[in-house]
Design an enzyme around this catalytic site. Structure first.
Site, PDB file in Angstrom:
ATOM      1  N   SER A  18       0.826  -1.213   0.000  1.00 46.67           N
ATOM      2  CA  SER A  18       0.000   0.000   0.000  1.00 46.67           C
ATOM      3  C   SER A  18       0.858   1.260   0.000  1.00 46.67           C
ATOM      4  CB  SER A  18      -0.915   0.007   1.233  1.00 46.67           C
ATOM      5  OG  SER A  18      -1.559   1.261   1.331  1.00 46.67           O
ATOM      6  N   THR A  65      -8.438  -1.605   2.761  1.00 44.13           N
ATOM      7  CA  THR A  65      -8.159  -2.100   1.417  1.00 44.13           C
ATOM      8  C   THR A  65      -8.491  -3.588   1.351  1.00 44.13           C
ATOM      9  OG1 THR A  65      -6.544  -2.079  -0.381  1.00 44.13           O
ATOM     10  CG2 THR A  65      -5.656  -2.451   1.826  1.00 44.13           C
ATOM     11  N   LYS A  69     -12.870  -4.295   2.240  1.00 46.43           N
ATOM     12  CA  LYS A  69     -13.662  -3.114   1.891  1.00 46.43           C
ATOM     13  C   LYS A  69     -15.173  -3.338   1.973  1.00 46.43           C
ATOM     14  CE  LYS A  69     -11.771  -0.248  -1.320  1.00 46.43           C
ATOM     15  NZ  LYS A  69     -11.049   0.234  -2.527  1.00 46.43           N
ATOM     16  N   ASP A 106     -13.330   6.578  -3.211  1.00 50.00           N
ATOM     17  CA  ASP A 106     -12.700   6.191  -4.493  1.00 50.00           C
ATOM     18  C   ASP A 106     -13.300   6.971  -5.667  1.00 50.00           C
ATOM     19  OD1 ASP A 106     -10.872   4.350  -3.478  1.00 50.00           O
ATOM     20  OD2 ASP A 106     -12.293   2.687  -3.596  1.00 50.00           O
ATOM     21  N   ALA A 132     -15.766  -4.417 -14.794  1.00 52.85           N
ATOM     22  CA  ALA A 132     -16.959  -4.396 -13.943  1.00 52.85           C
ATOM     23  C   ALA A 132     -16.652  -4.946 -12.555  1.00 52.85           C
ATOM     24  CB  ALA A 132     -18.082  -5.189 -14.610  1.00 52.85           C
ATOM     25  N   GLY A 133     -15.447  -4.667 -12.049  1.00 51.60           N
ATOM     26  CA  GLY A 133     -15.067  -5.104 -10.705  1.00 51.60           C
ATOM     27  C   GLY A 133     -15.345  -4.019  -9.677  1.00 51.60           C
ATOM     28  N   GLY A 134     -14.620  -4.090  -8.556  1.00 52.59           N
ATOM     29  CA  GLY A 134     -14.846  -3.143  -7.461  1.00 52.59           C
ATOM     30  C   GLY A 134     -14.564  -1.707  -7.869  1.00 52.59           C
ATOM     31  N   ALA A 135     -13.487  -1.482  -8.589  1.00 49.45           N
ATOM     32  CA  ALA A 135     -13.134  -0.121  -8.996  1.00 49.45           C
ATOM     33  C   ALA A 135     -14.187   0.435  -9.953  1.00 49.45           C
ATOM     34  CB  ALA A 135     -11.759  -0.117  -9.660  1.00 49.45           C
ATOM     35  N   TYR A 222      -1.672   2.646 -12.571  1.00 55.97           N
ATOM     36  CA  TYR A 222      -0.653   3.704 -12.535  1.00 55.97           C
ATOM     37  C   TYR A 222       0.774   3.148 -12.502  1.00 55.97           C
ATOM     38  CZ  TYR A 222      -0.912   2.908  -7.509  1.00 55.97           C
ATOM     39  OH  TYR A 222      -0.917   2.318  -6.276  1.00 55.97           O
TER      40      TYR A 222
HETATM   41  P1  ATR Z   1     -10.924  -4.165  -8.786  1.00 58.80           P
HETATM   42  O1  ATR Z   1     -11.461  -4.017  -7.410  1.00 58.80           O
HETATM   43  O2  ATR Z   1      -9.538  -3.618  -8.951  1.00 58.80           O
HETATM   44  O3  ATR Z   1     -11.842  -3.643  -9.828  1.00 58.80           O
HETATM   45  P2  ATR Z   1     -11.714  -6.878  -9.422  1.00 58.80           P
HETATM   46  O4  ATR Z   1     -13.023  -6.707  -8.705  1.00 58.80           O
HETATM   47  O5  ATR Z   1     -10.982  -8.149  -9.246  1.00 58.80           O
HETATM   48  O6  ATR Z   1     -10.703  -5.744  -8.994  1.00 58.80           O
HETATM   49  O7  ATR Z   1     -11.948  -6.585 -10.987  1.00 58.80           O
HETATM   50  C1  ATR Z   1     -10.940  -6.734 -11.913  1.00 58.80           C
HETATM   51  C2  ATR Z   1     -11.436  -6.287 -13.276  1.00 58.80           C
HETATM   52  O8  ATR Z   1     -10.391  -6.519 -14.238  1.00 58.80           O
HETATM   53  C3  ATR Z   1     -12.641  -7.066 -13.775  1.00 58.80           C
HETATM   54  O9  ATR Z   1     -13.403  -6.256 -14.637  1.00 58.80           O
HETATM   55  C4  ATR Z   1     -11.970  -8.200 -14.548  1.00 58.80           C
HETATM   56  O10 ATR Z   1     -12.774  -8.831 -15.504  1.00 58.80           O
HETATM   57  P3  ATR Z   1     -13.643 -10.149 -15.085  1.00 58.80           P
HETATM   58  O11 ATR Z   1     -14.842  -9.639 -14.365  1.00 58.80           O
HETATM   59  O12 ATR Z   1     -13.955 -10.802 -16.373  1.00 58.80           O
HETATM   60  O13 ATR Z   1     -12.728 -10.980 -14.212  1.00 58.80           O
HETATM   61  C5  ATR Z   1     -10.859  -7.439 -15.228  1.00 58.80           C
HETATM   62  N1  ATR Z   1      -9.775  -8.315 -15.671  1.00 58.80           N
HETATM   63  C6  ATR Z   1      -8.772  -8.835 -14.920  1.00 58.80           C
HETATM   64  N2  ATR Z   1      -7.947  -9.590 -15.676  1.00 58.80           N
HETATM   65  C7  ATR Z   1      -8.454  -9.568 -16.951  1.00 58.80           C
HETATM   66  C8  ATR Z   1      -8.073 -10.137 -18.201  1.00 58.80           C
HETATM   67  N3  ATR Z   1      -6.988 -10.917 -18.310  1.00 58.80           N
HETATM   68  N4  ATR Z   1      -8.830  -9.878 -19.281  1.00 58.80           N
HETATM   69  C9  ATR Z   1      -9.929  -9.092 -19.194  1.00 58.80           C
HETATM   70  N5  ATR Z   1     -10.342  -8.509 -18.042  1.00 58.80           N
HETATM   71  C10 ATR Z   1      -9.621  -8.746 -16.943  1.00 58.80           C
END
Ligand code: ATR
Length: 276
Positions: A18, A65, A69, A106, A132-135, A222
């Site tokens: 972190s 983190t 979260k 965030d 479409a993840g957490g961020a 980043y």
């Molecule tokens: P965060 O909190 O950083 O958003 P996360 O919830 O694990 O982390 O989400 C990661 C994102 O990166 C998701 O959109 C993930 O796609 P999936 O929902 O299909 O897993 C995307 N991601 C990670 N690795 C990937 C890859 N090799 N190709 C395409 N998308 C990827």
């Protein structure tokens, strides 16, 4: 009451990577504030016990983190609307009345970064969001709050983008991952919220033929600062904003609440994080 030195920290597992201790430590020194900010490795099974003990140890708040979260929402007495909407918190305040306040900054970090570093107008046109993840949840919630007229969303796993559309409503349309380039047509804001393009990850492969030079393009990645997406977009003529600013700005509201001074995000702050 005896004088106590305010403490804050970041709770996570792992937490060693972190940047928050470095950032808050820098601001504490810069503003001459007597206070401490420490990384705290805490396992999920110990989270509640640790959080309950922290105010007694002099902690005024904490960042949260991965992987805590979401879980902290269940422990909080007060959850801000934006944290509830995102379904996760990254900033805790231990109030003097004993109540635990949970917020999510965030999205604030995301919008402040764009506002400070480009001519971004959220209302100018559609936004295209990759991931479409957490961020992504935080980004989408703040885009909606900022009045973006339309959000196009594409994710490798379609069920996750569909779930966000279901949750956040009809402003969102879902685009197949293989056709992600199509959603750039007419988009004025483009955001990569996936880990793709990060050092050690695969590159983000997206066809930029339809990207307009009027779009503002940003990446939450980043490392490196200048991702291939940002480089390619800049070559087309787009304004581009790197992801470090989001990390820096999300820390501002917490620092201000805990230590009483609103810290400035400037070149010296960036330089400290990048070069020390
Ligand atoms: P965060 O909190 O950083 O958003 P996360 O919830 O694990 O982390 O989400 C990661 C994102 O990166 C998701 O959109 C993930 O796609 P999936 O929902 O299909 O897993 C995307 N991601 C990670 N690795 C990937 C890859 N090799 N190709 C395409 N998308 C990827």
């Amino acid at each position: 009451m005896t004088h106590r030195i305010p403490m804050a920290g970041v709770l996570g597992a792992p937490v060693a990577h972190s940047q928050s201790p470095k950032l808050h430590g820098y601001w504490l020194r810069r503003y001459g504030i007597e206070g401490h900010y420490v990384p705290i490795h805490v396992e999920q099974s110990d989270l509640e016990e640790v959080i309950r003990a922290m105010p007694k140890m002099g902690f005024v708040g904490a960042n949260v983190t991965i992987p805590h979260k979401e879980a902290v929402l269940g422990l909080a007495d007060i959850v801000t609307d934006r944290a509830a909407l995102i379904g996760a918190a990254n900033t805790l305040i231990f109030r003097s009345d004993g109540k635990l306040h949970a917020d999510n900054t965030d999205g604030f970090g995301f919008t402040e970064n764009l506002r400070a570093n480009s001519d971004w107008d959220p209302k100018a046109g559609p936004a295209a969001v990759l991931g479409a993840g957490g961020a992504s949840r935080a980004v989408i919630a703040s885009l909606i709050e900022m009045g973006v007229p339309e959000i196009r969303l594409s994710n490798r796993t379609r069920t996750r983008s569909d779930a966000l559309r279901h949750e956040f409503g009809t402003k969102i349309s879902v685009v197949e991952w293989v056709n992600a380039g199509d959603m750039l047509d007419g988009a004025t804001t483009v955001i990569n919220t996936t880990a793709l393009g990060m050092v050690g990850q695969e590159e983000l492969k997206i066809n930029l033929d339809k990207l307009s030079p009027k779009a503002v393009v940003t990446d939450i990645v980043y490392t490196p600062l200048r991702t291939k997406l940002l480089e390619d977009a800049a070559a087309i003529g787009c304004q581009t904003v790197d992801g470090l600013g989001m990390l820096l700005y999300q820390a501002v509201p917490g620092f201000e609440r805990w230590f009483g001074t609103r810290p400035e995000v400037d070149a010296a702050t960036r330089d400290h994080i990048l070069n020390t």
